[in-house]
Design a protein around this motif. Structure first.
Motif, PDB file in Angstrom:
ATOM      1  N   PHE A 307      37.857  88.328  66.441  1.00 30.58           N
ATOM      2  CA  PHE A 307      38.145  87.001  66.962  1.00 30.58           C
ATOM      3  C   PHE A 307      38.499  87.104  68.518  1.00 30.58           C
ATOM      4  CE2 PHE A 307      40.069  85.424  62.704  1.00 30.58           C
ATOM      5  CZ  PHE A 307      38.685  84.937  62.327  1.00 30.58           C
ATOM      6  N   ILE A 308      38.500  88.420  69.064  1.00 32.82           N
ATOM      7  CA  ILE A 308      38.747  88.651  70.294  1.00 32.82           C
ATOM      8  C   ILE A 308      37.572  87.989  71.396  1.00 32.82           C
ATOM      9  CG2 ILE A 308      38.911  90.405  72.111  1.00 32.82           C
ATOM     10  CD1 ILE A 308      39.842  92.195  70.030  1.00 32.82           C
ATOM     11  N   GLY A 309      38.035  87.283  72.282  1.00 34.64           N
ATOM     12  CA  GLY A 309      36.917  86.642  73.141  1.00 34.64           C
ATOM     13  C   GLY A 309      36.329  85.327  72.675  1.00 34.64           C
ATOM     14  N   SER A 310      36.792  84.873  71.305  1.00 33.49           N
ATOM     15  CA  SER A 310      36.343  83.586  70.727  1.00 33.49           C
ATOM     16  C   SER A 310      37.145  82.530  70.721  1.00 33.49           C
ATOM     17  CB  SER A 310      35.705  84.009  69.360  1.00 33.49           C
ATOM     18  OG  SER A 310      36.717  84.348  68.498  1.00 33.49           O
ATOM     19  N   GLU A 311      36.926  81.470  70.162  1.00 26.54           N
ATOM     20  CA  GLU A 311      37.799  80.301  70.163  1.00 26.54           C
ATOM     21  C   GLU A 311      38.937  80.590  68.969  1.00 26.54           C
ATOM     22  OE1 GLU A 311      35.460  76.607  69.630  1.00 26.54           O
ATOM     23  OE2 GLU A 311      34.427  76.942  71.796  1.00 26.54           O
ATOM     24  N   ARG A 312      38.340  81.310  67.751  1.00 32.04           N
ATOM     25  CA  ARG A 312      39.268  81.653  66.929  1.00 32.04           C
ATOM     26  C   ARG A 312      40.336  82.138  67.110  1.00 32.04           C
ATOM     27  NH1 ARG A 312      34.757  82.840  62.058  1.00 32.04           N
ATOM     28  NH2 ARG A 312      33.671  80.682  62.092  1.00 32.04           N
ATOM     29  N   GLU A 313      40.475  83.068  68.287  1.00 36.27           N
ATOM     30  CA  GLU A 313      41.690  83.887  68.702  1.00 36.27           C
ATOM     31  C   GLU A 313      42.774  82.955  68.965  1.00 36.27           C
ATOM     32  OE1 GLU A 313      42.651  87.367  71.811  1.00 36.27           O
ATOM     33  OE2 GLU A 313      40.868  86.133  72.326  1.00 36.27           O
ATOM     34  N   THR A 314      42.552  81.686  69.597  1.00 36.59           N
ATOM     35  CA  THR A 314      43.891  80.875  69.706  1.00 36.59           C
ATOM     36  C   THR A 314      43.958  79.732  68.852  1.00 36.59           C
ATOM     37  OG1 THR A 314      42.205  79.482  71.057  1.00 36.59           O
ATOM     38  CG2 THR A 314      43.624  81.442  72.222  1.00 36.59           C
ATOM     39  N   ASN A 315      43.002  79.656  67.727  1.00 36.34           N
ATOM     40  CA  ASN A 315      42.854  78.641  66.740  1.00 36.34           C
ATOM     41  C   ASN A 315      44.231  78.994  65.886  1.00 36.34           C
ATOM     42  OD1 ASN A 315      42.490  76.889  64.571  1.00 36.34           O
ATOM     43  ND2 ASN A 315      40.082  77.134  65.157  1.00 36.34           N
ATOM     44  N   PRO A 316      45.088  77.831  65.621  1.00 34.52           N
ATOM     45  CA  PRO A 316      46.150  78.219  64.677  1.00 34.52           C
ATOM     46  C   PRO A 316      45.722  78.456  63.136  1.00 34.52           C
ATOM     47  CG  PRO A 316      45.849  75.734  65.174  1.00 34.52           C
ATOM     48  CD  PRO A 316      45.101  76.668  66.121  1.00 34.52           C
ATOM     49  N   LEU A 317      44.619  78.186  62.904  1.00 37.01           N
ATOM     50  CA  LEU A 317      44.156  78.280  61.464  1.00 37.01           C
ATOM     51  C   LEU A 317      44.000  79.856  61.195  1.00 37.01           C
ATOM     52  CD1 LEU A 317      41.224  75.647  61.172  1.00 37.01           C
ATOM     53  CD2 LEU A 317      43.749  75.415  60.304  1.00 37.01           C
ATOM     54  N   TYR A 318      43.755  80.515  62.304  1.00 38.22           N
ATOM     55  CA  TYR A 318      43.421  82.037  62.176  1.00 38.22           C
ATOM     56  C   TYR A 318      44.200  83.028  62.869  1.00 38.22           C
ATOM     57  CZ  TYR A 318      38.738  80.136  61.215  1.00 38.22           C
ATOM     58  OH  TYR A 318      37.517  79.468  60.577  1.00 38.22           O
ATOM     59  N   ASP A 320      46.943  84.630  61.457  1.00 39.43           N
ATOM     60  CA  ASP A 320      47.377  85.663  60.872  1.00 39.43           C
ATOM     61  C   ASP A 320      46.204  86.795  60.822  1.00 39.43           C
ATOM     62  OD1 ASP A 320      49.928  84.605  60.442  1.00 39.43           O
ATOM     63  OD2 ASP A 320      49.265  83.507  58.402  1.00 39.43           O
ATOM     64  N   TYR A 321      45.241  86.505  61.158  1.00 37.90           N
ATOM     65  CA  TYR A 321      44.143  87.338  61.005  1.00 37.90           C
ATOM     66  C   TYR A 321      43.545  87.952  62.488  1.00 37.90           C
ATOM     67  CZ  TYR A 321      44.498  85.477  56.466  1.00 37.90           C
ATOM     68  OH  TYR A 321      44.912  85.083  55.208  1.00 37.90           O
ATOM     69  N   HIS A 322      42.717  88.894  62.337  1.00 36.95           N
ATOM     70  CA  HIS A 322      42.090  89.576  63.849  1.00 36.95           C
ATOM     71  C   HIS A 322      40.633  89.342  63.757  1.00 36.95           C
ATOM     72  CE1 HIS A 322      46.107  91.334  63.901  1.00 36.95           C
ATOM     73  NE2 HIS A 322      45.896  91.061  65.460  1.00 36.95           N
ATOM     74  N   GLY A 323      39.896  88.879  62.348  1.00 38.01           N
ATOM     75  CA  GLY A 323      38.494  88.894  62.382  1.00 38.01           C
ATOM     76  C   GLY A 323      38.321  88.738  60.934  1.00 38.01           C
ATOM     77  N   LEU A 324      36.841  88.597  60.627  1.00 38.54           N
ATOM     78  CA  LEU A 324      36.453  88.385  59.460  1.00 38.54           C
ATOM     79  C   LEU A 324      35.347  89.752  59.181  1.00 38.54           C
ATOM     80  CD1 LEU A 324      34.864  84.734  59.693  1.00 38.54           C
ATOM     81  CD2 LEU A 324      37.159  85.418  58.892  1.00 38.54           C
ATOM     82  N   VAL A 325      35.300  89.652  57.564  1.00 42.41           N
ATOM     83  CA  VAL A 325      34.605  90.747  57.083  1.00 42.41           C
ATOM     84  C   VAL A 325      33.651  90.297  56.063  1.00 42.41           C
ATOM     85  CG1 VAL A 325      34.808  92.697  55.432  1.00 42.41           C
ATOM     86  CG2 VAL A 325      36.657  92.161  56.974  1.00 42.41           C
ATOM     87  N   HIS A 326      32.278  90.708  56.516  1.00 45.77           N
ATOM     88  CA  HIS A 326      31.176  90.127  55.903  1.00 45.77           C
ATOM     89  C   HIS A 326      30.365  91.139  54.958  1.00 45.77           C
ATOM     90  CE1 HIS A 326      31.497  86.348  58.120  1.00 45.77           C
ATOM     91  NE2 HIS A 326      31.495  87.326  59.307  1.00 45.77           N
ATOM     92  N   VAL A 327      30.478  91.123  53.889  1.00 45.19           N
ATOM     93  CA  VAL A 327      29.603  92.069  52.927  1.00 45.19           C
ATOM     94  C   VAL A 327      28.240  91.684  52.766  1.00 45.19           C
ATOM     95  CG1 VAL A 327      29.923  93.461  50.817  1.00 45.19           C
ATOM     96  CG2 VAL A 327      31.840  92.756  51.862  1.00 45.19           C
TER      97      VAL A 327
END
Length: 401
Positions: A307-318, A320-327
């Motif tokens: 989420f670093i440098g993206s809009e999700r970094e400041t989004n209250p929805l995320y 508690d997290y620092h990023g997503l994992v895609h398998v």
């Protein structure tokens, strides 16, 4: 005519002698429950749970690096640190930094109860957060299986590590480790280029083949000495520091150099007692066809989206997290179906001492304080996650609610 009769009480059936005593189990490994495959831990118990129990011996684990390479570097070090604790032999190859510096920065293991108590407050805080989340999230999320994230139990297979501390040098005394640094290899050996492959890749394959043969890791050649497992770690493969131009242009000069290296490497892994982890800057590879071939030549493919440098970094929805994992890919070993966890939506976060992979919990109902942009982001995230890593692994388009 007299018939020859056998002595009374004796039959022609004879009991076969047994195959002998079972060979000693390799340290730090366990057999898979349903596939009969030998597994070793990736160094992160939550990732082992996602991959169906661990990393199979003889397979290749590919990590798609996040934008700045921070969290993929942690997974790389976890894999090597687990090898040190289990007594496995290590082979570290990197062109960004010297392998000696990588081994000096491995996280410290939490092996006994004394060290385990250091995370007592953090584990208790994590349990309280899980309890609060269970009161907030919808009931449908509670029926999904949980991913092991907190150090509640300490087992011989898989350990927990403290990222705030460095591993003590005494642990390296009992293991053998080998390194490959292209800048030193280029200065000591003449340039070579065979089969339209990058010269650095060719030297790396020669070093691996020599270590597998001389170290007794070749499964096709029986060795008299005690067997062990070789853990191979290759950092930022395909980047410009390796002399490869796949990250610079859409039409690289050696377009098949990286794929040929992975093809030969997987052949070496299949016939040896070894497992490999490779980090690749997938976001820099411009030719998507090359990345598809790299994915097909790997056994397990896991992507990290920070989420670093993206809009999700400041989004209250995320928050508690620092990023997503895609398998993206799970191997089908000795079976027709891949052994993958039912958890589909995964996220990671870096706590004060622990890096964990957890199930992503999005709020089921939005309050009036959430902006319209956040609502649209939530709808887009739900649509993306429904067709994301879980759908690709299980072949389904929607979540099973």
């Amino acid at each position: 005519m007299a018939a020859a009769s056998a002595p009374r009480g004796r039959t022609s059936f004879q009991r076969r002698s047994g195959p002998g005593p079972r060979p000693a189990a390799l340290p730090g490994t366990r057999p898979a429950l349903r596939r009969g495959q030998l597994l070793l831990s990736s160094g992160l118990p939550s990732l082992d749970c996602v991959l169906g129990g661990g990393v199979a011996v003889g397979t290749l684990l590919l990590i798609e690096e996040d934008k700045y390479g921070l969290y993929s570097n942690l997974l790389f070090k976890y894999f090597l640190a687990e090898g040190v604790v289990c007594g496995h032999d290590l082979f570290v190859a990197s062109a960004k930094e010297h392998p000696d510096n990588i081994l000096k920065e491995l996280p410290a293991p939490l092996l006994d109860e004394t060290r385990g108590k250091e995370l007592g407050d953090e584990a208790a805080a994590a349990q309280s957060e899980d309890f609060q989340d269970s009161m907030k999230i919808a009931w449908r999320y509670q029926n999904l299986p949980k991913v092991e994230t907190s150090p509640t139990t300490f087992t011989k297979f898989g350990h927990y590590y403290d990222v705030s501390k460095r591993m003590s040098p005494e642990l390296f005394q009992s293991i053998k480790w080998h390194s490959f640094y292209p800048h030193e290899e280029l200065s000591s050996q003449p340039k070579m280029k065979a089969c339209n492959m990058n010269g650095v890749y060719a030297r790396l394959l020669q070093s691996l083949q020599r270590i597998i043969s001389q170290g007794g890791f070749d499964g096709s050649d029986p060795q008299k000495k005690t067997r062990n497992v070789l853990r191979i770690g290759i950092q930022s493969l395909g980047s410009l520091v390796w002399g490869d131009d796949v990250c610079c242009t859409d039409s690289p000069e050696d377009i098949h150099s990286l794929t040929k290296f992975l093809y030969v490497l997987r052949g070496l892994l299949r016939k040896s007692l070894s497992a490999c982890i490779i980090t690749v800057p997938a976001h820099l590879i411009q030719n998507k066809a090359i990345m598809e071939r790299v994915t097909n030549l790997s056994d397990v493919v896991v992507g990290l989206e920070s989420f670093i440098g993206s809009e999700r970094e400041t989004n209250p929805l995320y928050k508690d997290y620092h990023g997503l994992v895609h398998v993206h890919q799970i191997p089908r070993l000795n079976s027709l179906m891949c052994d993958v966890s039912d958890t589909k939506d995964l996220a990671f976060r870096l706590k004060r001492k622990l890096f964990t992979i957890e199930r992503l919990h999005l709020p089921p109902d939005l309050s009036d304080t959430v902006s319209r942009a956040s609502k649209q982001d939530l709808a887009g995230s739900a649509k993306l996650l429904s067709s994301g890593c879980g759908a690709m692994a299980m072949g389904k388009k929607h979540l099973d609610f």
